[in-house]
Write a protein that holds these residues in place. Structure first.
Motif, PDB file in Angstrom:
ATOM      1  N   ASP A  45       1.486   3.865  10.149  1.00  0.00           N
ATOM      2  CA  ASP A  45       0.457   4.765  10.667  1.00  0.00           C
ATOM      3  C   ASP A  45       1.012   5.778  11.656  1.00  0.00           C
ATOM      4  O   ASP A  45       0.498   6.888  11.772  1.00  0.00           O
ATOM      5  N   PHE A  91      -5.357   7.506   6.942  1.00  0.00           N
ATOM      6  CA  PHE A  91      -5.278   6.138   6.433  1.00  0.00           C
ATOM      7  C   PHE A  91      -4.734   5.209   7.513  1.00  0.00           C
ATOM      8  O   PHE A  91      -4.128   5.644   8.498  1.00  0.00           O
ATOM      9  N   ALA A 120      -6.689   2.778   1.563  1.00  0.00           N
ATOM     10  CA  ALA A 120      -6.533   2.629   3.014  1.00  0.00           C
ATOM     11  C   ALA A 120      -7.120   3.811   3.783  1.00  0.00           C
ATOM     12  O   ALA A 120      -7.100   3.814   5.016  1.00  0.00           O
ATOM     13  N   ILE A 121      -7.650   4.803   3.087  1.00  0.00           N
ATOM     14  CA  ILE A 121      -8.273   5.951   3.748  1.00  0.00           C
ATOM     15  C   ILE A 121      -9.580   5.511   4.402  1.00  0.00           C
ATOM     16  O   ILE A 121     -10.445   4.913   3.762  1.00  0.00           O
ATOM     17  N   PHE A 160      -8.507  11.019   0.077  1.00  0.00           N
ATOM     18  CA  PHE A 160      -7.136  11.297  -0.327  1.00  0.00           C
ATOM     19  C   PHE A 160      -7.169  12.434  -1.340  1.00  0.00           C
ATOM     20  O   PHE A 160      -7.600  12.256  -2.478  1.00  0.00           O
ATOM     21  N   SER A 184       0.826  -1.208   0.000  1.00  0.00           N
ATOM     22  CA  SER A 184       0.000   0.000   0.000  1.00  0.00           C
ATOM     23  C   SER A 184       0.858   1.255   0.000  1.00  0.00           C
ATOM     24  O   SER A 184       0.414   2.317  -0.442  1.00  0.00           O
TER      25      SER A 184
END
Length: 408
Positions: A204, A197, A130-131, A136, A59
């Motif tokens: 993270d 995300f 992944a948001i 985004f 990702s």
């Protein structure tokens, strides 16, 4: 007809005069079956976790990263980079500029890894998927925006719904820091949060993505980049990532074109510590389970020793009929080896059946709130081959030792 194998097979399935030999032989076969099944299942689950980690890293990390061999930045100019951008095999090519920065948001501060990207990044990066809060986006009109990891967002108390802007700081490379006014030697840009995300804990907690123009202004660069990220177009249907073979071929091609001034890294070289740790853990798990099988194989040693004692008359009969010591030893070695091969076959079937069932139905669930609902499974035939070879060799040695000691 293979006479030693024929006699060994008859001994294996014939009733012994002492029931304890039957019991020990059965325990030996069951033990080898359990050990083999455990090896297949545990290694398949571990491979599943490894694939999940690789998928998670994909990702953020590209299939291939081009970085300078010396220094931190370079200007992507020349025939090689023009060819890279026009090559249809490279579905997405992104210019990135990355460095550590200091972020202040509404009175909360933290160090972050800032990654400057172009507007096309939103179209080709899996990070967009992944948001989970906001969206985004790198621009809202003339206002530059940023997407941040969930851990970093929590440390800063950041929420895309809030109107507050984040201030990003970086030392000016051409100014000396003054103790009287240290802020004068810092470059700053202000960004509005657009989305949060979640990939994995490490990413993270530190990553933020922002427009590359603001990143260049912050670091004092014009057209420089810290790397070129490449995502390949030939993706594996099962994993959604480029195959190892495709990646290796592309890396070799790029290294030949770019020469020694650049480093071309696949995903493994981008995260050497992560993949090295996974290889070591896998090797450790395999070694531990093989050691358990070695302990189980001592049952074969015991049952075969007792069988040889029981068959003393048969051994004398074989010798009277002209059988050599080598032939007699081969018969009993094969008999002991057949016990382990029987267990190996049963364990292999059970282990593969369990792994395929878990892969298809996912009936064993992961506890707690995890990335996946069920334990991941990935069957690699190299591991199956290693398991079969390892158990077969252990079984042969366990049968060979008592035969050589008791039959001259």
């Amino acid at each position: 007809m293979n006479l030693p194998l024929f006699i060994a097979r008859r001994y294996l399935f014939a009733k012994k005069s002492h029931n304890v030999i039957n019991t020990i032989s059965a325990i030996s076969a069951i033990g080898m079956a359990v050990g083999t099944a455990a090896l297949v299942i545990v290694m398949s689950v571990y491979n599943g976790f490894s694939e999940m980690v690789s998928s998670t890293l994909s990702s953020v990390d590209p299939d291939i990263l081009i970085a300078p061999a010396h220094g931190k930045v370079f200007v992507p100019e020349g025939e090689a980079f023009t060819w890279i951008k026009e090559n249809p095999e490279y579905s997405k090519v992104f210019e990135v500029l990355q460095d550590n920065v200091f972020v202040d948001y509404d009175g909360h501060q933290s160090v972050a890894k800032a990654k400057g990207v172009g507007d096309d990044y939103a179209e080709g990066s899996p990070l967009v998927k992944a948001i989970f809060n906001g969206q985004f986006s790198l621009h809202l009109g003339d206002v530059p925006m940023m997407a941040v990891g969930s851990g970093l967002a929590n440390k800063l108390g950041l929420n895309p719904s809030f109107l507050a802007l984040a201030t990003v700081y970086y030392p000016n490379r051409e100014k000396n820091i003054s103790l009287a006014n240290p802020a004068a030697a810092l470059e700053t840009v202000r960004l509005k949060p657009s989305g949060v995300f979640s990939v994995n804990q490490q990413i993270d907690n530190e990553l933020m993505v922002m427009p590359i123009e603001q990143m260049r202004a912050l670091l004092g660069y014009d057209n420089e980049v810290s790397g070129i990220e490449i995502r390949l177009g030939d993706l594996d249907a099962a994993t959604g990532m480029a195959s190892d073979r495709t990646t290796r071929r592309a890396v070799k091609e790029l290294r030949s074109m770019l020469g020694k001034d650049f480093v071309v890294m696949d995903r493994v070289r981008q995260n050497p510590s992560v993949f090295k740790m996974m290889r070591y853990e896998k090797a450790a798990i395999f070694t531990i389970l093989i050691f358990i099988i070695i302990i189980i194989a001592f049952n074969i040693f015991g049952s075969l020793t007792m069988l040889i004692i029981e068959k003393k008359n048969d051994i004398e009969t074989f010798r009277s009929l002209g059988a050599t010591g080598k032939l007699t030893r081969k018969i009993f070695t094969l008999e002991g080896w057949l016990i382990s091969l029987l267990g190996l076959s049963i364990g292999l079937v059970i282990g593969l059946a369990f792994a395929f069932a878990q892969l298809k139905f996912g009936f064993i669930k992961m506890p707690g709130n995890f990335v996946t609902n069920a334990y991941p499974v990935a069957i690699e035939w190299v591991d199956i081959l290693l398991t079969v070879s390892g158990v077969a060799i252990i079984g042969y040695i366990a049968a060979r030792i008592p035969v050589r000691r008791n039959i001259k």
